[in-house]
Design an enzyme around this catalytic site. Sequence first.
Site, PDB file in Angstrom:
ATOM      1  CG  HIS A 147      28.276 -12.938  -7.688  1.00 36.29           C
ATOM      2  ND1 HIS A 147      27.262 -11.949  -7.216  1.00 36.29           N
ATOM      3  CD2 HIS A 147      29.204 -12.824  -6.599  1.00 36.29           C
ATOM      4  CE1 HIS A 147      27.493 -11.477  -6.213  1.00 36.29           C
ATOM      5  NE2 HIS A 147      28.610 -11.976  -5.577  1.00 36.29           N
ATOM      6  CG  HIS A 152      31.741  -8.275  -5.543  1.00 35.54           C
ATOM      7  ND1 HIS A 152      31.326  -7.835  -4.302  1.00 35.54           N
ATOM      8  CD2 HIS A 152      31.104  -9.778  -5.494  1.00 35.54           C
ATOM      9  CE1 HIS A 152      30.502  -8.581  -3.780  1.00 35.54           C
ATOM     10  NE2 HIS A 152      30.511 -10.004  -4.409  1.00 35.54           N
ATOM     11  CD  GLU A 195      27.518 -10.177  -2.169  1.00 30.92           C
ATOM     12  OE1 GLU A 195      26.917 -10.209  -3.225  1.00 30.92           O
ATOM     13  OE2 GLU A 195      28.651 -10.806  -2.119  1.00 30.92           O
ATOM     14  CB  SER A 214      26.060 -10.337 -10.787  1.00 30.29           C
ATOM     15  OG  SER A 214      25.620 -10.613  -9.493  1.00 30.29           O
TER      16      SER A 214
HETATM   17 CO    CO Z   1      29.360 -11.305  -3.767  1.00 31.89          CO
END
Ligand code: CO
Length: 308
Positions: A147, A152, A195, A214
Amino acid sequence: MLKVPSATPEPPMLEQPRRLESVQTERGSIPVYATGTVEQPWAQYTATDHAVWQQLYARQQDLLVGRACDAFLAAQEKLRMPADHIPKFSDLNQILGAATGWQIVAVEGLLPELDFFTHLANRRFPVSWWIRKPEQIDYIEEPDLFHDLFGHVPLLMDPMFADYLEAYGKGGVKAHGFGPEALMQLARLYWYTVEFGLIRQPDGLRIYGAGIVSSKGESIHCLESPAPNRIGFDLERVMRTRYCIDRYQKTYFVIDSFEQLIDATLPDFAPLYARLAGQDTIPAGTVLDTDGVLNRGTGEGWAQNADV
Ligand code: CO
Ligand code: PHE
């Protein structure tokens, strides 16, 4: 990294990380710094760890064509993460550093929020060093390496997004002085942008949020399901909107560009916090008359009272 508010403020992280000792954790023995950052124990990853990365990477890469935004895909290409094994943070840091000055730091897991903000304010992005187990391929509650890194890190290559995240970190350090309500409002902004953000491109809606890119299920759901609301980004609206942490989002907020996001968030939030203090929060699935609605969700499959 997902950001979860913590009750007790911690002192800001030291500029020079101090290494303490090797500590035995559930996932292996790793050198721990006083600041909560660790050294990526790359040699300790197992064949299974690398295989999990490879499987997740291949699956998401396929899904993201035509779904992730152009900026994400372009950044990914420049960063060139290996598809068949877990990347070395030190390799990525050379490319990242040259592009935008950002660096990845390895951590054991979620950090106290002031430590997290301080990292971002200094262009350091905390990445969990460990990867999920094969039985957690489709879902894991905590942010793991896949993730954090796959989701990110690519956009840290994008100059505008890189600036946004640094500004967010600085805003977080500042918000600590305003108290828990301001921190919660800032957490909502992170949630609905970093997010779970969507962006409008000339060729259609695309994903930029790391929690979506993700996730196999959510990268399809957020664009193709009739269930969720898709609403034009409005800073105050977003900062009042609660969210669900353990299921697909009921509402996605859509920006037109990273420029719009930066312009909206650049001004001093102090007057905004004061104004928001007297206002109610908005449940995750609610649509307001004042919203710029792109799609009103059917609400199909929504759990009641699931938002925080
Ligand atoms: Co995150
Ligand atoms: N402008 C905000 C403040 O003054 C800081 C911030 C920037 C917050 C970008 C979030 C995102 O607090």
